[in-house]
Design an enzyme around this catalytic site. Structure first.
Site, PDB file in Angstrom:
ATOM      1  N   PHE A   1       0.823  -1.217   0.000  1.00 26.74           N
ATOM      2  CA  PHE A   1       0.000   0.000   0.000  1.00 26.74           C
ATOM      3  C   PHE A   1       0.865   1.278   0.000  1.00 26.74           C
ATOM      4  CE2 PHE A   1      -2.181   2.767   3.406  1.00 26.74           C
ATOM      5  CZ  PHE A   1      -2.735   3.623   2.469  1.00 26.74           C
TER       6      PHE A   1
ATOM      7  N   ILE B   1      13.356  -9.886   1.602  1.00 26.10           N
ATOM      8  CA  ILE B   1      14.353  -9.141   2.389  1.00 26.10           C
ATOM      9  C   ILE B   1      15.121 -10.069   3.329  1.00 26.10           C
ATOM     10  CG2 ILE B   1      13.182  -6.907   2.294  1.00 26.10           C
ATOM     11  CD1 ILE B   1      12.105  -7.581   5.175  1.00 26.10           C
TER      12      ILE B   1
ATOM     13  N   PHE C   1      10.360  -0.454   3.665  1.00 27.18           N
ATOM     14  CA  PHE C   1       8.923  -0.522   3.953  1.00 27.18           C
ATOM     15  C   PHE C   1       8.444  -1.956   4.194  1.00 27.18           C
ATOM     16  CE2 PHE C   1       9.176   3.397   1.495  1.00 27.18           C
ATOM     17  CZ  PHE C   1       8.213   4.226   2.060  1.00 27.18           C
TER      18      PHE C   1
ATOM     19  N   THR D   1       5.850   2.327  12.772  1.00 25.28           N
ATOM     20  CA  THR D   1       4.479   2.674  13.130  1.00 25.28           C
ATOM     21  C   THR D   1       4.389   3.281  14.537  1.00 25.28           C
ATOM     22  OG1 THR D   1       2.383   1.614  13.758  1.00 25.28           O
ATOM     23  CG2 THR D   1       4.292   0.222  13.777  1.00 25.28           C
ATOM     24  N   ASP D   2       3.330   4.044  14.780  1.00 25.85           N
ATOM     25  CA  ASP D   2       3.108   4.585  16.129  1.00 25.85           C
ATOM     26  C   ASP D   2       2.630   3.497  17.089  1.00 25.85           C
ATOM     27  OD1 ASP D   2       0.567   4.217  15.044  1.00 25.85           O
ATOM     28  OD2 ASP D   2      -0.213   6.161  15.689  1.00 25.85           O
ATOM     29  N   GLU D   3       2.271   2.317  16.534  1.00 24.24           N
ATOM     30  CA  GLU D   3       1.736   1.258  17.404  1.00 24.24           C
ATOM     31  C   GLU D   3       2.790   0.724  18.366  1.00 24.24           C
ATOM     32  OE1 GLU D   3      -0.930  -1.533  15.600  1.00 24.24           O
ATOM     33  OE2 GLU D   3      -1.354  -0.198  13.930  1.00 24.24           O
TER      34      GLU D   3
ATOM     35  N   TYR E   1       2.095  -7.789  16.165  1.00 25.41           N
ATOM     36  CA  TYR E   1       2.573  -6.916  15.070  1.00 25.41           C
ATOM     37  C   TYR E   1       3.444  -5.793  15.622  1.00 25.41           C
ATOM     38  CZ  TYR E   1       2.410  -2.902  11.883  1.00 25.41           C
ATOM     39  OH  TYR E   1       2.756  -1.802  11.115  1.00 25.41           O
ATOM     40  N   SER E   2       2.906  -5.057  16.615  1.00 24.52           N
ATOM     41  CA  SER E   2       3.677  -3.899  17.100  1.00 24.52           C
ATOM     42  C   SER E   2       4.941  -4.350  17.822  1.00 24.52           C
ATOM     43  CB  SER E   2       2.813  -2.983  17.967  1.00 24.52           C
ATOM     44  OG  SER E   2       2.215  -3.675  19.022  1.00 24.52           O
TER      45      SER E   2
ATOM     46  N   LYS F   1       7.480  -4.860  15.114  1.00 25.99           N
ATOM     47  CA  LYS F   1       7.970  -3.576  14.590  1.00 25.99           C
ATOM     48  C   LYS F   1       8.873  -2.897  15.629  1.00 25.99           C
ATOM     49  CE  LYS F   1       7.149  -1.735  11.186  1.00 25.99           C
ATOM     50  NZ  LYS F   1       7.773  -1.820   9.832  1.00 25.99           N
TER      51      LYS F   1
ATOM     52  N   ASN G   1      -2.424   5.173   8.059  1.00 29.23           N
ATOM     53  CA  ASN G   1      -2.516   5.758   6.711  1.00 29.23           C
ATOM     54  C   ASN G   1      -3.816   5.318   6.034  1.00 29.23           C
ATOM     55  OD1 ASN G   1       0.751   6.034   5.208  1.00 29.23           O
ATOM     56  ND2 ASN G   1       0.260   6.176   7.349  1.00 29.23           N
TER      57      ASN G   1
ATOM     58  N   VAL H   1     -17.864  -3.271  13.110  1.00 30.85           N
ATOM     59  CA  VAL H   1     -17.156  -2.288  13.940  1.00 30.85           C
ATOM     60  C   VAL H   1     -16.787  -2.976  15.260  1.00 30.85           C
ATOM     61  CG1 VAL H   1     -17.400  -0.099  15.186  1.00 30.85           C
ATOM     62  CG2 VAL H   1     -18.383  -0.357  12.896  1.00 30.85           C
ATOM     63  N   TYR H   2     -15.485  -2.948  15.592  1.00 31.24           N
ATOM     64  CA  TYR H   2     -15.027  -3.611  16.821  1.00 31.24           C
ATOM     65  C   TYR H   2     -15.579  -2.932  18.077  1.00 31.24           C
ATOM     66  CZ  TYR H   2     -11.386  -6.501  14.585  1.00 31.24           C
ATOM     67  OH  TYR H   2     -10.720  -7.434  13.856  1.00 31.24           O
TER      68      TYR H   2
ATOM     69  N   PRO I   1      -8.820  -8.702  20.556  1.00 30.48           N
ATOM     70  CA  PRO I   1      -8.138  -8.871  21.852  1.00 30.48           C
ATOM     71  C   PRO I   1      -6.998  -7.861  22.008  1.00 30.48           C
ATOM     72  CG  PRO I   1      -8.106 -10.925  20.555  1.00 30.48           C
ATOM     73  CD  PRO I   1      -8.716  -9.869  19.691  1.00 30.48           C
TER      74      PRO I   1
HETATM   75  N1  LIG Z   1      -0.501   1.066   6.755  1.00 31.04           N
HETATM   76  C1  LIG Z   1      -0.312   1.904   7.769  1.00 31.04           C
HETATM   77  O1  LIG Z   1      -1.238   2.569   8.214  1.00 31.04           O
HETATM   78  C2  LIG Z   1       1.074   2.070   8.364  1.00 31.04           C
HETATM   79  C3  LIG Z   1       1.283   3.083   9.304  1.00 31.04           C
HETATM   80  C4  LIG Z   1       2.577   3.273   9.809  1.00 31.04           C
HETATM   81  C5  LIG Z   1       3.609   2.462   9.394  1.00 31.04           C
HETATM   82  N2  LIG Z   1       3.391   1.462   8.496  1.00 31.04           N
HETATM   83  C6  LIG Z   1       4.532   0.667   8.059  1.00 31.04           C
HETATM   84  O2  LIG Z   1       4.739   0.969   6.693  1.00 31.04           O
HETATM   85  C7  LIG Z   1       5.245  -0.177   6.000  1.00 31.04           C
HETATM   86  C8  LIG Z   1       4.363  -0.482   4.810  1.00 31.04           C
HETATM   87  O3  LIG Z   1       3.038  -0.726   5.267  1.00 31.04           O
HETATM   88  P1  LIG Z   1       1.858  -1.072   4.243  1.00 31.04           P
HETATM   89  O4  LIG Z   1       0.594  -0.740   4.902  1.00 31.04           O
HETATM   90  O5  LIG Z   1       2.188  -0.535   2.917  1.00 31.04           O
HETATM   91  O6  LIG Z   1       1.993  -2.670   4.197  1.00 31.04           O
HETATM   92  P2  LIG Z   1       1.414  -3.707   3.145  1.00 31.04           P
HETATM   93  O7  LIG Z   1       1.085  -4.925   3.931  1.00 31.04           O
HETATM   94  O8  LIG Z   1       0.360  -3.105   2.294  1.00 31.04           O
HETATM   95  O9  LIG Z   1       2.657  -4.017   2.183  1.00 31.04           O
HETATM   96  C9  LIG Z   1       3.772  -4.725   2.603  1.00 31.04           C
HETATM   97  C10 LIG Z   1       4.613  -5.060   1.373  1.00 31.04           C
HETATM   98  O10 LIG Z   1       5.796  -5.739   1.824  1.00 31.04           O
HETATM   99  C11 LIG Z   1       6.008  -6.868   1.000  1.00 31.04           C
HETATM  100  N3  LIG Z   1       6.707  -7.902   1.770  1.00 31.04           N
HETATM  101  C12 LIG Z   1       6.226  -8.611   2.834  1.00 31.04           C
HETATM  102  N4  LIG Z   1       7.159  -9.498   3.238  1.00 31.04           N
HETATM  103  C13 LIG Z   1       8.260  -9.320   2.435  1.00 31.04           C
HETATM  104  C14 LIG Z   1       9.541  -9.906   2.386  1.00 31.04           C
HETATM  105  N5  LIG Z   1       9.901 -10.878   3.219  1.00 31.04           N
HETATM  106  N6  LIG Z   1      10.408  -9.454   1.447  1.00 31.04           N
HETATM  107  C15 LIG Z   1      10.068  -8.470   0.578  1.00 31.04           C
HETATM  108  N7  LIG Z   1       8.853  -7.889   0.582  1.00 31.04           N
HETATM  109  C16 LIG Z   1       7.964  -8.307   1.500  1.00 31.04           C
HETATM  110  C17 LIG Z   1       4.613  -7.325   0.584  1.00 31.04           C
HETATM  111  O11 LIG Z   1       4.656  -8.135  -0.581  1.00 31.04           O
HETATM  112  C18 LIG Z   1       3.917  -5.985   0.374  1.00 31.04           C
HETATM  113  O12 LIG Z   1       4.126  -5.531  -0.935  1.00 31.04           O
HETATM  114  C19 LIG Z   1       5.302  -1.293   7.029  1.00 31.04           C
HETATM  115  O13 LIG Z   1       6.616  -1.398   7.510  1.00 31.04           O
HETATM  116  C20 LIG Z   1       4.347  -0.838   8.122  1.00 31.04           C
HETATM  117  O14 LIG Z   1       4.727  -1.360   9.379  1.00 31.04           O
HETATM  118  C21 LIG Z   1       2.143   1.256   7.976  1.00 31.04           C
END
Ligand SMILES: NC(=O)c1ccc[n+]([C@@H]2O[C@H](COP(=O)([O-])OP(=O)(O)OC[C@H]3O[C@@H](n4cnc5c(N)ncnc54)[C@H](O)[C@@H]3O)[C@@H](O)[C@H]2O)c1
Length: 371
Positions: free
Chosen positions: A15, A63, A84, A137-139, A162-163, A166, A192, A218-219, A303
Site C-alpha cells: 500500500f 528481504i 517498507f 508505526t506509532d503502534e 505486530y507492534s 515492529k 494511513n 465495527v469492533y 483482543p
Molecule cells: N498502513 C499503515 O497505516 C502504516 C502506518 C505506519 C507504518 N506502516 C509501516 O509501513 C510499511 C508499509 O506498510 P503497508 O501498509 O504498505 O503494508 P502492506 O502490507 O500493504 O505491504 C507490505 C509489502 O511488503 C512486502 N513484503 C512482505 N514481506 C516481504 C519480504 N519478506 N520481502 C520483501 N517484501 C515483502 C509485501 O509483498 C507488500 O508488498 C510497514 O513497515 C508498516 O509497518 C504502515
C-alpha cells in the site's frame, strides 16, 4: 540537470510502498530498485504502468534473502535504502505471529547487516551521504488514555504481536546506528489511508463492504481512536526524512486527525450516500437499502485492542518543514472514488469478489460523469 540517485526500496508493491515509488519516480530525482516478495498484500497491478520506465526496476524476492540483497546493493550501488517491507496486519499477527517475526525482525536485521557491509566499503563522501530509512508505526508506543500524544520521547510499549515485531525492528535499527555508525533514520507514523490499500484494512474494507451491501463490522463499541493521515502526506514525510533528516534521529508523523472508529465509518457512509445513493445502485435498491449506515454491525472487540493513538508531529514540522497537505474530507472522498474507479485492481487482490459487483452496479456513475 542533476543526476538521478538510485535507491533500494523494499515492499514497494504494498500500500504505502506503491504510493511512495510513484512519488519518487514522479519527482524525477530518483531511480528506484523495488525489492518485493509479492505476498498476499502486494498487487502487481499497482505499478504495472511503470514496467517500461527506465527509472524503475522490479525484483521479486525476500528481504530475508541475504545473498539477493547483497547482490542488489553491489549491482545498483544505491545512495540509500527505504525499508517498507513488512507483515502489517494486526489481526493476522494475533492469529499467528511467526511470519511477523520472520519478516519484520529477521528481515530487517538482514537488511541492516547487508546494508552495513555495503556501506562500510563505500568511498568517504558516499559513505557520509548514505541513509537507511526505516519505516515504522506509532503502534510501537502502545495505547494512550484520553489525553496526550506520542512523541519521539515516548517509551516503547507494544501490545500486539505486530507492534512487538515492529518495535524489535526499530531497536535493531537504533542499535546499528549506535554500535556501527550506520546512518539510519526511523519514522513512526500513524494510520494511513488512500489508494492501493489491501481491503482487509479498515477504510477499504468498509468502502467495499458498503458498496456491495455487506455488513460493516465495527469492533467493540466503536470508540477506539486512530489518527488518520493521507498516504501521500506520509510518503512526502519519508522522502524528507531521508533527504534532510539527521542520522540516528527518529521522527514521528501524524495527521492531527483523531477519529473514533464509529465516527469514521459513519463518515464513509455519509459520503457514499452522497456519491452513490443506495437507491441508484440496482442491487442495493432491490435489497431495499436506504442508507449505508444500516449495514453497520458491532462485533466482538479485537483482543488487546489499543484505545487511542495520537501523534504530536512538532519535530518533523519544525526541523524538516513537513506538514500534512490533504484534509480528511478531501482525502476520504478521493479514496472512495479511487476504489469505485478501479474494479480490476480490487478484483486482483480480493479474488474477484468485489470488482464485478462494482462494474455491474456502479457503471451508471461513469455514464453520469461522462455527460
Ligand atoms: N498502513 C499503515 O497505516 C502504516 C502506518 C505506519 C507504518 N506502516 C509501516 O509501513 C510499511 C508499509 O506498510 P503497508 O501498509 O504498505 O503494508 P502492506 O502490507 O500493504 O505491504 C507490505 C509489502 O511488503 C512486502 N513484503 C512482505 N514481506 C516481504 C519480504 N519478506 N520481502 C520483501 N517484501 C515483502 C509485501 O509483498 C507488500 O508488498 C510497514 O513497515 C508498516 O509497518 C504502515
Amino acid at each position: 540537470m542533476t543526476e538521478k540517485q538510485t535507491v533500494l526500496v523494499t515492499g514497494g508493491c504494498g500500500f504505502i510502498g506503491t504510493n511512495f515509488v510513484r512519488l519518487l519516480i514522479q519527482s524525477g530525482e530518483y531511480r528506484v530498485v523495488n525489492l518485493d516478495a509479492l505476498t498476499y498484500a502486494a498487487n502487481p497491478l499497482s505499478l504495472a504502468d511503470l514496467e517500461e520506465n527506465p527509472n524503475y526496476v522490479f525484483v521479486k524476492g525476500s528481504i530475508t534473502d541475504r545473498e539477493l540483497v547483497a547482490s542488489l546493493l553491489s549491482q545498483y550501488q544505491p545512495t540509500g535504502v527505504f525499508h517498507f517491507a513488512a507483515e502489517s496486519h494486526v489481526d493476522r499477527s494475533i492469529v499467528s505471529a511467526e511470519d511477523f517475526v520472520h519478516t519484520n525482525v529477521v528481515g530487517t536485521f538482514t537488511m541492516l547487516e547487508t546494508a552495513r557491509a555495503y556501506w562500510k566499503n563505500l568511498q568517504e563522501d558516499r559513505k557520509e551521504a548514505f541513509r537507511f530509512l526505516h519505516v515504522s508505526t506509532d503502534e510501537v508506543f502502545g495505547s494512550l488514555g484520553p489525553d496526550g500524544w506520542f512523541t519521539e520521547e515516548t517509551p516503547y510499549a507494544p501490545n500486539s504481536p505486530y507492534s512487538a515485531s515492529k518495535a524489535s525492528s526499530d531497536h535493531f535499527v537504533r542499535a546499528f546506528h549506535h554500535t556501527y555508525g550506520l546512518p539510519t533514520v526511523i519514522t513512526n507514523c500513524s494510520n494511513n489511508y488512500g489508494p492501493y490499500q489491501f481491503p482487509e484494512k479498515m477504510i477499504p474494507l468498509m468502502i467495499l463492504n458498503a458498496i456491495s451491501g455487506k455488513p460493516l463490522p465495527v469492533y467493540g463499541d466503536g470508540s477506539n481512536v486512530r489518527d488518520w493521515l493521507y498516504v501521500e502526506d506520509h510518503c512526502k514525510a519519508v522522502k524528507l526524512a531521508f533527504e534532510k533528516g539527521t542520522p540516528g534521529e527518529v521522527y514521528v508523523i501524524g495527521g492531527s486527525n483523531e477519529q473514533k472508529n464509529l465516527n469514521l465509518v459513519n463518515k464513509i457512509c455519509d459520503m457514499l450516500n452522497d456519491i452513490a445513493p443506495p437507491e441508484e445502485v440496482p442491487q442495493l435498491h432491490e435489497q431495499g437499502l436506504k442508507s449505508y449506515k444500516d449495514l453497520i454491525r458491532f462485533v466482538t472487540d479485537r483482543p488487546g485492542h489499543d484505545r487511542r493513538y495520537a501523534i504530536d508531529s512538532a519535530k518533523i514540522r519544525r526541523e524538516l518543514g513537513w506538514q500534512a497537505e490533504v484534509g480528511f474530507e478531501a482525502g476520504l472522498r478521493r479514496t472512495i472514488e479511487w476504489y469505485l474507479q478501479n474494479p480490476e485492481w480490487v478484483d486482483q487482490v480480493s479474488g474477484g469478489s468485489y470488482g464485478e459487483w462494482i462494474k455491474k452496479n456502479y457503471a451508471w456513475r461513469d455514464a453520469k460523469e461522462a455527460k
